[in-house]
Write a protein that holds these residues in place. Sequence first.
Motif, PDB file in Angstrom:
ATOM      1  N   PHE A 146      80.754  26.299   1.982  1.00  0.00           N
ATOM      2  CA  PHE A 146      79.508  27.025   1.771  1.00  0.00           C
ATOM      3  C   PHE A 146      79.640  27.999   0.605  1.00  0.00           C
ATOM      4  CE2 PHE A 146      76.236  30.217   2.754  1.00  0.00           C
ATOM      5  CZ  PHE A 146      75.142  29.389   2.939  1.00  0.00           C
ATOM      6  N   TYR A 147      80.806  28.597   0.441  1.00  0.00           N
ATOM      7  CA  TYR A 147      81.049  29.525  -0.671  1.00  0.00           C
ATOM      8  C   TYR A 147      80.890  28.808  -2.011  1.00  0.00           C
ATOM      9  CZ  TYR A 147      83.715  32.751  -3.682  1.00  0.00           C
ATOM     10  OH  TYR A 147      84.113  33.594  -4.691  1.00  0.00           O
ATOM     11  N   GLU A 148      81.487  27.627  -2.115  1.00  0.00           N
ATOM     12  CA  GLU A 148      81.386  26.855  -3.360  1.00  0.00           C
ATOM     13  C   GLU A 148      79.939  26.497  -3.658  1.00  0.00           C
ATOM     14  OE1 GLU A 148      82.833  22.543  -5.196  1.00  0.00           O
ATOM     15  OE2 GLU A 148      83.681  23.289  -3.311  1.00  0.00           O
ATOM     16  N   GLN A 149      79.222  26.017  -2.639  1.00  0.00           N
ATOM     17  CA  GLN A 149      77.834  25.618  -2.847  1.00  0.00           C
ATOM     18  C   GLN A 149      76.939  26.822  -3.150  1.00  0.00           C
ATOM     19  OE1 GLN A 149      77.027  22.339  -2.998  1.00  0.00           O
ATOM     20  NE2 GLN A 149      79.230  22.065  -2.730  1.00  0.00           N
ATOM     21  N   ALA A 150      77.163  27.920  -2.445  1.00  0.00           N
ATOM     22  CA  ALA A 150      76.350  29.114  -2.675  1.00  0.00           C
ATOM     23  C   ALA A 150      76.548  29.654  -4.089  1.00  0.00           C
ATOM     24  CB  ALA A 150      76.715  30.194  -1.650  1.00  0.00           C
ATOM     25  N   SER A 151      77.783  29.618  -4.578  1.00  0.00           N
ATOM     26  CA  SER A 151      78.066  30.089  -5.935  1.00  0.00           C
ATOM     27  C   SER A 151      77.346  29.234  -6.966  1.00  0.00           C
ATOM     28  CB  SER A 151      79.575  30.066  -6.195  1.00  0.00           C
ATOM     29  OG  SER A 151      80.242  30.971  -5.336  1.00  0.00           O
TER      30      SER A 151
END
Length: 296
Positions: A64-69
Amino acid sequence: MELRHLRYFEAVAGTLNFTRAAEQLHIAQPPLSRQIQQLEEELGVTLLDRSARPLALTRAGAFFYEQASQILGRVAEVSEATRRLGSGQRRWLGVGFVPSMLYTALPGAIRDYMHAHPEVDVVLLELTSVQQAEALQAGRIDVGFGRVGIDTEGLTNTLIHEEPLVAVLPADHLLAALPAVSLEQLAQHLLIVYPAQPRPSFADQVLAQFRVHGHPVTRTFETNGLQTAIGLAAAGIGITLVPTSVQRLKRDDISYRPIVDAGIVSPVLMTRRRGDTSEDLQAFCEAVLRAEEGAA
């Protein structure tokens, strides 16, 4: 879910510390913790391992961190592009291109334009044709150069020319001994196509030409890049098709061969927003067309 949830989570995931994240965001820590908990409840997964010391991301949290960034980065780009367009600032020019365009007259045209117009900041982005259409609509680029016409409202495609395709074979391949090859001969081998995603793409264009000529390909291998496709062909994994201009790429482990079947071509397309009358864009497009005419 709102953008603030993504921003809050990006700060926490980037620091792995609620206190530092709250300081970065200029908010108190308790409200930040509640926002992250609400996000986890909405998603139905645990994003942070709070028992770890220091704080750690779960597998779902890392994803989720990768996608949110990526989403937040895209939002920032769109916001900046919108401000530029809204304020009438046209001293920035975004150009999208597919990798095979690097072997055409386009790079030289870009160089000449940049020398002639040093006051214009030219930004280059390698994008597939589908991605170029999205970037044009979002204002991230002003013009795109690709090989697949994307029928999207508000955009217009201009055919610059149609470029013949050639086969890329391992240097020691039996077909490499021939002066030219046919689609029928090529269809007997594993065909490496690119890009795998997003579609439609050059891959679909190539496969369609085999079908139209009555030689559908039964074995394919999808990869995401021109260079990778050529490298796999060089290794003897299969064969691939590329535009004629790519022959400028010299390698001693491959052979380029023309195709005897008529009409095996790929269009070179220039895509713009309909109604965009920017003087900088017009001058750039004219420079590209002149370069293409000179190279013909």
